[in-house]
Design an enzyme around this catalytic site. Structure first.
Site, PDB file in Angstrom:
ATOM      1  N   HIS A   1       0.856  -1.190   0.000  1.00 34.11           N
ATOM      2  CA  HIS A   1       0.000   0.000   0.000  1.00 34.11           C
ATOM      3  C   HIS A   1       0.886   1.232   0.000  1.00 34.11           C
ATOM      4  O   HIS A   1       1.825   1.325   0.782  1.00 34.11           O
ATOM      5  CB  HIS A   1      -0.913   0.031   1.230  1.00 34.11           C
ATOM      6  CG  HIS A   1      -1.783   1.254   1.262  1.00 34.11           C
ATOM      7  ND1 HIS A   1      -2.951   1.351   0.551  1.00 34.11           N
ATOM      8  CD2 HIS A   1      -1.614   2.453   1.864  1.00 34.11           C
ATOM      9  CE1 HIS A   1      -3.476   2.545   0.724  1.00 34.11           C
ATOM     10  NE2 HIS A   1      -2.682   3.239   1.524  1.00 34.11           N
TER      11      HIS A   1
ATOM     12  N   ASP B 154     -15.208   2.897   7.536  1.00 32.03           N
ATOM     13  CA  ASP B 154     -14.144   3.780   7.051  1.00 32.03           C
ATOM     14  C   ASP B 154     -14.639   4.662   5.909  1.00 32.03           C
ATOM     15  O   ASP B 154     -14.306   5.835   5.822  1.00 32.03           O
ATOM     16  CB  ASP B 154     -12.922   2.978   6.582  1.00 32.03           C
ATOM     17  CG  ASP B 154     -11.879   3.913   6.001  1.00 32.03           C
ATOM     18  OD1 ASP B 154     -11.373   4.750   6.767  1.00 32.03           O
ATOM     19  OD2 ASP B 154     -11.605   3.838   4.797  1.00 32.03           O
TER      20      ASP B 154
ATOM     21  N   ARG C 113     -14.302  13.027   7.354  1.00 32.62           N
ATOM     22  CA  ARG C 113     -13.000  13.662   7.639  1.00 32.62           C
ATOM     23  C   ARG C 113     -12.633  14.668   6.562  1.00 32.62           C
ATOM     24  O   ARG C 113     -12.058  15.714   6.833  1.00 32.62           O
ATOM     25  CB  ARG C 113     -11.904  12.578   7.736  1.00 32.62           C
ATOM     26  CG  ARG C 113     -11.972  11.796   9.028  1.00 32.62           C
ATOM     27  CD  ARG C 113     -11.103  10.552   8.944  1.00 32.62           C
ATOM     28  NE  ARG C 113      -9.731  10.864   8.618  1.00 32.62           N
ATOM     29  CZ  ARG C 113      -8.899  10.048   7.959  1.00 32.62           C
ATOM     30  NH1 ARG C 113      -9.314   8.857   7.557  1.00 32.62           N
ATOM     31  NH2 ARG C 113      -7.673  10.399   7.726  1.00 32.62           N
TER      32      ARG C 113
ATOM     33  N   SER D 163      -7.572   3.999   9.125  1.00 38.52           N
ATOM     34  CA  SER D 163      -8.333   3.938   7.876  1.00 38.52           C
ATOM     35  C   SER D 163      -7.643   2.981   6.889  1.00 38.52           C
ATOM     36  O   SER D 163      -8.274   2.072   6.318  1.00 38.52           O
ATOM     37  CB  SER D 163      -8.429   5.357   7.297  1.00 38.52           C
ATOM     38  OG  SER D 163      -8.810   5.342   5.962  1.00 38.52           O
TER      39      SER D 163
ATOM     40  N   LYS E  31      -8.714  -1.488   6.147  1.00 41.64           N
ATOM     41  CA  LYS E  31      -9.035  -2.049   4.827  1.00 41.64           C
ATOM     42  C   LYS E  31      -8.049  -3.148   4.447  1.00 41.64           C
ATOM     43  O   LYS E  31      -8.429  -4.171   3.893  1.00 41.64           O
ATOM     44  CB  LYS E  31      -9.032  -0.926   3.775  1.00 41.64           C
ATOM     45  CG  LYS E  31     -10.234  -0.003   3.927  1.00 41.64           C
ATOM     46  CD  LYS E  31     -10.181   1.175   2.993  1.00 41.64           C
ATOM     47  CE  LYS E  31      -9.172   2.180   3.448  1.00 41.64           C
ATOM     48  NZ  LYS E  31      -9.319   3.536   2.962  1.00 41.64           N
TER      49      LYS E  31
END
Ligand code: URA
Length: 458
Positions: A86, A165, A172, A187, A191
């Site tokens: 990620h 989320d 947010r 967050s 995931k």
């Protein structure tokens, strides 16, 4: 029986820097997801968290509650270890494309659930959708089948994954609470953990084009995410990498796919190759660590067995650089793209109009601001302002020089690409002050800044 609380008490507790209990956190995430807690109350709690933070145990519970708001995938049936990557998001960051091909060519499963771009950073799905026929939407069953056959899948995350989320992120975005380390890390990690990967390599960007502009913030974000991953049984390692300058020479959807193909064909820009290989090495090491400790349950290979040991050895000694020059990674790329309906030899669209941006004097290019280039590409049509906007396949920016290169007055520094020529002036506005030129070459810098893993946390 689930305890119930008054949302106001929880807001006041966090406002006054108290530690929230597991029950309070579980209740408020669940009640917010189901619509029982009002948006204005969750807004106030998010701001209290932004200002007061969450400690490690609160953060683990917050992350668990977000995971529990939806489904959790399980790929332990696969005859291979799974490791995902990620990136916290950057300009010109197409690394997922060559990286997935390199790592899956060594038999590691990559369940890459990706998103679309919003704002100045592009999204992996938008890039891949430049390839004619390529499909981002897969069922869970198709995902499992593809992971078992080609080893890699890059697809859209379904709405069932961490729905809390999704709601929190949108809130947010409009309450000034995005740039909070506990909120960003929970967050992202909720995931990734719900996605069912056994290992994770994070690329935490640092610099003008990243969430984290300063190294101290990037390090804290990396440490926090590695802690969450390891606390949840997902073996996690983070590299902190430079995002002051765009990655590579292309920014924009089809432009970045073309550059990825150059890398997979043994060429391409130095920084893209450096980062691809560094992340690939980390992913293969994470996969080796997992096989050492867990074996490969889906293939009936026990930890410590001869099979497990030889697999570990194979992963640790893989020559990742060679996979880019001997066609091995390219073969994996073609198999993965074809499996999702993509025409690997199909023509990707070019933008209809181009315009050059030229150097204002002679010298060395000292800096090139990633954020400004990202915003220019966005204005040209490569990105979207709202979720429902369409992106232009061919739009973006092609760089002709990177910091350290000698440039001459009047030489093109970059070429802007768009289907909508009135976007040129808006992009040029964003590029004001985007570069500096000086008489002396700057010190060369690498892309990799630091590494954070369980062993560096202690
Ligand atoms: N990406 C996410 O998924 N969440 C954040 O909070 C920031 C970036």
């Amino acid at each position: 029986m689930v305890d119930t609380f008054d949302a106001v008490d929880i807001i006041i507790a966090k406002r006054d820097a108290e530690i929230l209990s597991d029950n309070q956190i579980n209740w408020i995430i669940d009640a917010y997801t189901s619509g029982e807690v009002a948006e204005e109350q969750m807004s106030a709690l998010l701001m209290a968290i932004f200002l007061r933070g969450l400690n490690r145990s609160e953060l683990n519970c917050w992350t668990d509650a977000m995971i529990a708001s939806g489904e959790r995938l399980d790929f332990s049936f696969l005859p291979r270890a799974t490791v995902d990557k990620h990136s916290t998001g950057g300009v010109g960051d197409k690394i997922t494309l060559p990286l997935t091909a390199v790592v899956s060519s060594y038999g590691v499963g990559i369940p890459q659930l990706s998103g679309r771009g919003l704002g100045h950073t592009g999204g992996t799905l938008d890039k891949l959708e430049s390839i004619p026929g390529w499909q981002a939407e897969l069922s869970l069953e198709q995902m499992g089948q593809q992971l078992a056959s080609t080893g890699a899948v890059i697809c859209a995350a379904g709405a069932g994954l961490a729905p809390a989320d999704r709601k929190l992120y949108a809130l947010r975005d409009v309450t000034g609470t995005v740039a909070s380390i506990p909120l960003i890390s929970s967050s992202i990690m909720s995931k990734k953990i719900a996605e069912g990967t056994s290992g994770l390599v994070l690329d935490v960007k640092c610099g003008s084009g990243a969430f984290m502009k300063e190294l101290s913030g990037a390090k804290e974000l990396a440490r926090t995410m590695v802690e969450i991953g390891e606390d949840h049984g997902v073996h996690t390692v983070a590299l902190i990498t430079d995002m002051d300058t765009p990655l590579g020479l292309s920014v924009g959807n089809a432009l970045e796919v073309r550059e990825s193909l150059e890398v997979l064909g043994g060429g391409g820009p130095k920084d893209v190759i450096e980062l691809t290989l560094a992340l690939a090495r980390e992913m293969l090491d994470v996969a080796a660590d997992i096989v050492e400790v867990q074996g490969i349950p889906g293939a009936g290979i026990l930890p410590g067995s001869k099979h497990a040991q030889s697999r570990v050895e194979e992963l640790r000694t893989a020559d990742v650089a060679r996979s880019l020059t001997d066609g091995r990674a390219m073969d994996s790329w073609r198999a993965t793209i074809r499996a999702q309906g993509g025409d690997v030899d199909g023509e990707m669209a070019w933008a209809k109009f181009t315009e050059d941006v030229v150097a204002d004097h002679d010298g060395f290019l000292l800096s090139l601001d990633a954020m400004k280039v990202g915003l220019a590409a966005w204005r040209l049509g490569a990105g979207r302002a709202r979720k429902e906007d369409k992106v232009q396949i061919g739009a973006g920016v092609v760089l002709h020089a990177k910091p350290g290169d000698r440039v001459r007055q009047g030489q093109p520094l970059m070429t802007l690409h768009t289907d909508t020529p009135d976007a040129f002036s808006r992009a040029q506005e964003k590029l004001e002050g985007a570069w500096s030129i000086g008489p002396q070459a700057p010190q060369p810098t690498g892309v990799i800044i630091d590494k954070v893993s369980a062993s560096t946390l202690a």
